[in-house]
Design a protein around this motif. Sequence first.
Motif: not given
Length: 284
Positions: A26-32, A34-54
């Motif tokens: 998700f980050i590679l496809e839409q890196p921009e 990432l810049l204004h999102a939290t770990a939780s928001e990124i995990s939701q957009m990627a269809g994963s979990s906050s723990a996976a982001v960490i």
Amino acid sequence: MTTGGLNRLRSILPQLPPSEKKVAQFILEQPEKLLHATASEISQMAGSSSAAVIRLCKSMGVKGFQELKVRVAGDLVKVPETGYRDIESGETLAGITQKTLSNGIQSLTDTAELMDYGQMEAAVEALAGAKTVHCFGIGASSLIAMDAQQKLLRIHKNATAFTDTHLVASLIANAEADDVLLGISFSGETQEVARLLSLAQKRGVKTISLTKYGSSAAASLADINLFTSASSEAPLRSAATASRFAQLFVIDVLFMGVATKEFDQTVQYIDRSREAISFLKESK
């Protein structure tokens, strides 16, 4: 400017577990985003979990989510990279020259972004304090081992670079407590390199690995890990050209680091080496 976030993600993507891979893709496809999102928001957009982001941050070797954001932000303001380019049938020598140059520059840039200065400093300290440095690699990596040996010998540092695995095993079996083994393998999976690192580990010999970025057998067995870019080279990568440039670059940085530890004495050693070679060239 801190960069290398996207490079690290691309390098480790094939090795990631599914939950982390979703976030990385998700980050590679839409890196921009990432810049204004939290770990939780990124995990939701990627269809994963906050723990996976960490966990992904840990897999990348960054200190946390904030460093990941800073590195990706730096990537987004860089001049777009050319990427690795392959030659084509009937390619002109001018075209080959430009593509080889471009690939080499790309490999060096990617490797510099991945450099862990803490690990590099540890490697410099280990080599500076070593009685003998045993450099080992198979195939194209054996050429890198010989280059490392040549550089170390020029500054009065005992070094070996044998290609006979049994001979190197004998050296490790009888190594001094302050000897160092430098194992070189681009893939990190070369069996001979991994086995020698394992032997050195059992013998209590300090070990340094030089592999492509990411987890590998060689890296897992070494005390200190040095990395080159894992970016895919062009298919017609004759004699591992771009990866060889990157490996030589890391060896050069390592050598310069050792040389600066005792700079004045190092200069004297290099001057003596130069004088000796000049003497051999003099006409009788």
